[in-house]
Design an enzyme around this catalytic site. Structure first.
Site, PDB file in Angstrom:
ATOM      1  N   THR A 211       0.810  -1.213   0.000  1.00  0.00           N
ATOM      2  CA  THR A 211       0.000   0.000   0.000  1.00  0.00           C
ATOM      3  C   THR A 211       0.844   1.262   0.000  1.00  0.00           C
ATOM      4  OG1 THR A 211      -0.115  -0.070   2.432  1.00  0.00           O
ATOM      5  CG2 THR A 211      -1.934  -1.096   1.200  1.00  0.00           C
ATOM      6  N   ASN A 213       0.842   4.746   1.773  1.00  0.00           N
ATOM      7  CA  ASN A 213       0.271   5.185   3.043  1.00  0.00           C
ATOM      8  C   ASN A 213       0.349   6.695   3.210  1.00  0.00           C
ATOM      9  OD1 ASN A 213       0.027   2.405   3.686  1.00  0.00           O
ATOM     10  ND2 ASN A 213       2.152   2.382   4.396  1.00  0.00           N
ATOM     11  N   GLU A 259      -4.362   3.799   3.835  1.00  0.00           N
ATOM     12  CA  GLU A 259      -3.484   2.858   3.135  1.00  0.00           C
ATOM     13  C   GLU A 259      -4.150   2.416   1.831  1.00  0.00           C
ATOM     14  OE1 GLU A 259      -1.485   0.223   6.437  1.00  0.00           O
ATOM     15  OE2 GLU A 259      -3.583   0.602   6.996  1.00  0.00           O
TER      16      GLU A 259
END
Length: 324
Positions: A211, A213, A259
């Site tokens: 991800t 973030n 995320e």
């Protein structure tokens, strides 16, 4: 168009003086604000004048009630981008404090509007008030500025299809409830925030879901949960994805992060500043009994987000420019 950010009315460049000035906080730049901004744009085009927006930083309500700051829908940089897309050449981010708030209505007109901005025409909403104890209004502005040739246009309240007035507070409430679609209907575009992509605990990559973030500046503004999103990089490239906003209760229940897992993307985004547009709310944040159960649900979330984004259509020309 790029909207120039000006630190105060006194710093407005000479070439932008004598313009049409839209005045307001415009937090959210929602459909009601767009009615005021659009009226200013039409007048500027008709009269061949510069188009300028006057806002106040920080939000006046935060200055008067510092213990209860206003959660910002559009911080200054995002607001400037939206104003640029609406055709504004500059936004004046007038510093607002208790000393400025104590200026008389006469001083605000004579100094800020006429002397510093050199405004030829002011456009404001029906509820515009200014000066100490909110003693000035559009009528006062028109009367005070008449001798200097200032024109004033007041735009009536904008109501949505249900007959209710569109307001920033309604949009904040929708976002706090996770209702991204309702917020978008009032904004006229998908709500978008900007942030720097930072390092996280890198749990996502161990699950097959790496991800990007971000920490939201306003943690209390958006409901924790799973969202279908679109990310725009600084170079304009768009990437669809699914995002989790929350504290990861299955793992550490730590500080809140947004995320985002980008579909069909591989690359390093750390340190970049990007815009995230919310297209839909999928579900609330949950704690799972096992990592396997979490991954199984993440697979479902991803499929739902892909389907939602595949069928998405622009809500307006502004939405097309922001999120498409």
């Amino acid at each position: 168009m790029t909207c120039r950010r000006v630190v105060a009315a006194a710093a407005l460049p000479a070439e932008l003086r004598g313009g049409v000035v839209a005045i307001g906080n415009f937090d959210g730049v929602h459909r009601g604000h767009q009615a005021v901004l659009g009226a200013a744009h039409e007048i500027a085009e008709r009269e061949g004048r510069p188009l300028v927006c006057l806002t106040f930083e920080p939000h006046p309500r935060t200055v008067f009630r510092p213990a209860h700051p206003v959660p910002r829908l559009t911080p200054p940089a995002v607001k400037a981008r939206l104003l640029g897309l609406l055709g504004f050449q500059a936004v004046v981010e007038q510093p607002f404090d208790l000393e400025f708030a104590g200026h008389s209505p006469e001083d605000f007109v004579d100094r800020t509007i006429l002397a510093e901005l050199g405004a030829a025409h002011v456009v404001a909403g029906y509820d515009f008030r200014f000066g100490a104890r909110r003693g000035g209004d559009a009528r006062f502005l028109a009367e005070r500025g008449a001798s200097a040739g200032l024109s004033v246009t007041t735009v009536p309240a904008f109501t949505e299809e249900g007959g209710l007035v569109v307001s920033s507070s309604r949009i904040r409430e929708d976002l706090m409830n996770g209702d991204a679609a309702a917020a978008a209907a009032l904004l006229g575009y998908r709500w978008t925030f900007r942030g720097e992509i930072v390092h996280g605990a890198k749990l996502g990559r161990t699950l097959g879901y790496p991800t990007a973030n971000m920490a939201l500046a306003e943690d209390g503004l958006l409901a924790h949960g799973i969202y279908a999103v679109r990310l725009r990089r600084a170079d304009g490239a768009l990437h669809d994805g699914v995002a989790s906003f929350g504290r990861r209760p299955t793992f550490d229940n730590g500080h809140a992060l947004f995320e985002t897992f980008l579909f069909d993307f591989s690359g390093d985004l750390y340190g970049e500043t990007a815009d995230i547009s919310l297209f839909g709310f999928i579900r609330g944040e949950e704690r799972f009994e096992s990592v396997e159960a979490l991954v199984e649900r993440m697979n479902v979330d991803t499929a739902e987000a892909r389907a939602l984004l595949a069928g998405a259509q622009p809500l307006s020309p502004l939405d097309r420019a922001v999120a498409f």
